[in-house]
Design a protein around this motif. Structure first.
Motif, PDB file in Angstrom:
ATOM      1  N   PRO A  45       0.832  -1.218   0.000  1.00  0.00           N
ATOM      2  CA  PRO A  45       0.000   0.000   0.000  1.00  0.00           C
ATOM      3  C   PRO A  45       0.860   1.259   0.000  1.00  0.00           C
ATOM      4  O   PRO A  45       0.568   2.221  -0.739  1.00  0.00           O
ATOM      5  CB  PRO A  45      -0.801  -0.122   1.304  1.00  0.00           C
ATOM      6  CG  PRO A  45      -0.790  -1.584   1.645  1.00  0.00           C
ATOM      7  CD  PRO A  45       0.521  -2.107   1.129  1.00  0.00           C
ATOM      8  N   GLY A  46       1.928   1.247   0.758  1.00  0.00           N
ATOM      9  CA  GLY A  46       2.815   2.412   0.833  1.00  0.00           C
ATOM     10  C   GLY A  46       3.504   2.670  -0.494  1.00  0.00           C
ATOM     11  O   GLY A  46       3.673   3.829  -0.910  1.00  0.00           O
ATOM     12  N   VAL A  47       3.897   1.599  -1.193  1.00  0.00           N
ATOM     13  CA  VAL A  47       4.560   1.739  -2.490  1.00  0.00           C
ATOM     14  C   VAL A  47       3.613   2.424  -3.477  1.00  0.00           C
ATOM     15  O   VAL A  47       3.982   3.394  -4.159  1.00  0.00           O
ATOM     16  CB  VAL A  47       4.997   0.351  -3.026  1.00  0.00           C
ATOM     17  CG1 VAL A  47       5.375   0.421  -4.499  1.00  0.00           C
ATOM     18  CG2 VAL A  47       6.153  -0.198  -2.196  1.00  0.00           C
ATOM     19  N   VAL A  48       2.366   1.934  -3.520  1.00  0.00           N
ATOM     20  CA  VAL A  48       1.396   2.508  -4.464  1.00  0.00           C
ATOM     21  C   VAL A  48       1.114   3.972  -4.105  1.00  0.00           C
ATOM     22  O   VAL A  48       1.094   4.853  -4.978  1.00  0.00           O
ATOM     23  CB  VAL A  48       0.098   1.667  -4.488  1.00  0.00           C
ATOM     24  CG1 VAL A  48      -0.972   2.361  -5.340  1.00  0.00           C
ATOM     25  CG2 VAL A  48       0.389   0.275  -5.048  1.00  0.00           C
ATOM     26  N   ALA A  49       0.941   4.235  -2.816  1.00  0.00           N
ATOM     27  CA  ALA A  49       0.646   5.608  -2.388  1.00  0.00           C
ATOM     28  C   ALA A  49       1.783   6.543  -2.793  1.00  0.00           C
ATOM     29  O   ALA A  49       1.553   7.638  -3.329  1.00  0.00           O
ATOM     30  CB  ALA A  49       0.424   5.640  -0.879  1.00  0.00           C
TER      31      ALA A  49
END
Ligand code: ARG
Length: 548
Positions: free
Chosen positions: A249-253
């Motif tokens: 999720p952090g990568v996509v954000a």
């Protein structure tokens, strides 16, 4: 100590004032090595290239190393090594350590959980292991990582199968086959919604499903470990896809925030130049993908290992995937190292179609290794019937596994190749058994001599001696070439030639019946040959044997 091309290039560069590329001469009649790069410099300086070559030759301080250099072609310089120099090099360290060690991450093997390793994974495993061995041997810091496929939609089916259709006896006897059966069964006859529900529960951290998932991974890992043990392959890390889940999720954000990823038809995509389809990193339903994991993996490796290079070893069908991941990674992260997809072609059956069993299913790696050992055992039993069975089994293991590895590594990896038992187990030609036998032959000379032969003074007088000795010196540059192109077939070709040159030497230069000091000198040459053969095979992951 440096390799011969390194020594020559240092001297030429000093005189030329620019980099000189040293290559082996195509035709040894004219010399052993050739300096390239003079023409480019001449063009820049608006000089005649041959005249420039003539001008720098007197400045080359090489009297101890080679005969007077000569100008060749449109502006090359040829070098012919002096026998005394070759002899002196032979007694030194055979392969110098690199002056500037790099940190190289190798991502290879990477099978998928709950599925048998098939012949496609063999190429990745064997190639990756060979590159790792050579990198380490040359002094690089190599980090190997088995990026196993331990996450994905297949776990919905697997969990349904596990809960409702599991056969515990089969699971003990042959876990992967049973897991594969469960997956296929649910896929064909099961309820899709039920599988989807189980998958969502797993993704949300349901304790029971997590435990089943973990058990499935454990069982698979245990089976993979058996194959790795047989192949003599180890890993520094086995960080599977699931390891990166918390980071996705952090990568996509982050990618969205930086404007690298954008929404398109509900999905989150990265558009990269040179590729029509985007790299999708999150589907409309919120699911992350293979590429998302690869981006998270890239960041993790940069943060934790600070590599200079990352090599991914998979089949050619993943070319586009890696092109996109590399391009996206470079947009996203600063100081991305050299990323290389070391891809390979398919293994084909003798009918030219992807290798299958008689029943038409893909060939499993474990079965392939069993058959290789069985065939080698039959062969050894024919040639050496008097040896105890345990010894014959031991030889068969080294020959059988060695043959499979060598057959793979001796191919230009980028093309498909036809798998042939007869060819890979042949005692003549560029095969493991031939190389292992060549080593046994040299060993038998030491046995007859009554000593293992030490590396004493070497005198190279016969042309066959000189030819063999020069080839031995090329070991170091061959390993450099393998790493430069990620092509182990340079090493197999080198070894095959080494065996040929040794035969030529042995046919024309008697060793044991020759008076001293030639006898000791030739024995030392045999010693050096045997050492390089053994080391070379070892770097391919192939064992030598003392008799066969
Ligand atoms: N598990 C994948 C497969 O079997 C290979 C993974 C390769 N490594 C990577 N970082 N994507 O095709």
């Amino acid at each position: 100590m440096s390799s011969v091309p390194e020594i020559l290039s240092t001297v030429v560069e000093r005189a030329l004032g620019a980099p000189a590329l040293i290559r082996p001469c195509a035709d040894t009649k004219f010399g052993d090595y050739q300096a390239n790069g003079i023409m480019a410099v001449a063009k820049q300086r608006k000089e005649n290239p041959r005249a420039l070559a003539e001008k720098i030759i007197p400045q080359l301080d090489l009297a101890d190393i080679c005969e007077p250099p000569t100008v060749a072609g449109a502006g090359f310089i040829n070098f012919k090594l002096k026998p005394a120099f070759v002899a002196s090099q032979l007694t030194g360290e055979p392969v110098p350590q690199v002056a500037n060690p790099k940190t190289i991450v190798i991502d290879f093997s990477s099978p998928n959980v709950a599925k048998p390793m098939h012949v496609g994974h063999i190429r990745s495993t064997i190639l990756g292991d060979c590159l790792a061995r050579i990198g380490r041997f040359l002094g690089h810091r190599v980090i190997t990582d088995n990026h196993i496929g331990d996450w994905g939609t297949q776990f919905g089916m697997l969990i349904v199968g596990w809960k409702k259709h599991r056969n515990d006896a089969a699971l003990v006897a042959d876990p992967i086959t049973e897991l594969e059966r469960l997956y296929k069964f649910v896929n064909e006859h099961g309820d899709r919604d039920e599988a989807k529900t189980e998958l969502v529960k797993l993704q949300q951290g349901d304790a029971e499903n997590l435990a089943i998932w973990q058990k499935i991974i454990e069982l698979s890992q245990h089976e993979f470990a058996k194959t790795y043990q047989r192949l003599g392959v180890t890993f520094d890390h086995t960080l599977g896809e699931s390891f990166y889940n918390p980071q996705l999720p952090g990568v996509v954000a982050d990618l969205r925030q930086r404007g690298i990823a954008t929404e398109s038809e509900g999905a989150i995509c990265i558009f990269v130049p040179g590729s029509e389809a985007p790299l999708i990193i999150q589907k409309a339903d919120g699911a992350f993908l293979y590429g998302t994991t690869d981006l998270a993996t890239l960041k993790y490796r940069l943060d934790h290992w600070q590599p200079d290079e990352i090599i991914y070893v998979t089949d050619a069908r993943q070319k586009q995937h890696f092109q996109q991941v590399f391009a996206a990674g470079k947009q996203w992260l600063s100081s991305v190292p050299d990323l290389r997809h070391v891809y390979f072609g398919s293994i084909l059956g003798e009918d030219g179609k992807p290798l299958k069993t008689r029943e038409g299913t893909p060939v499993k790696l474990a079965q392939l290794l069993d058959e290789a050992e069985e065939r080698a055992f039959k062969f050894v039993t024919e040639t050496k019937p008097d040896l105890p069975e345990a010894t014959r089994r031991e030889i068969a293991r080294a020959v059988g596994i060695g043959a499979v590895k060598y057959a793979d590594l001796s191919q230009n990896r980028t093309t498909d190749y036809i798998f042939s038992w007869a060819k890979m187990l042949a005692m003549t030609g560029n095969t493991a058994p031939y190389m292992q036998y060549a080593y046994v032959r040299v060993q038998s000379i030491f046995r007859k001599a009554g000593n293992p032969a030490v590396l004493g003074h070497i005198e190279l007088t016969h042309p066959a001696e000189l030819d063999l000795a020069k080839h031995i010196l090329r070991f170091a540059e061959t390993l450099d070439a393998v790493l430069a192109d990620d092509k182990p077939n340079w090493l197999t070709s080198y070894l095959y030639e080494l065996a040929g040159k040794f035969s030529a030497f042995y046919d024309s230069c008697p060793v044991l019946q020759t008076p001293e000091p030639t006898r000791s000198s030739r024995l030392a040459l045999c010693r050096r040959t045997a050492d390089v053969m053994k080391q070379g095979l070892n770097l391919l992951g192939i064992e030598v044997i003392e008799q066969m």
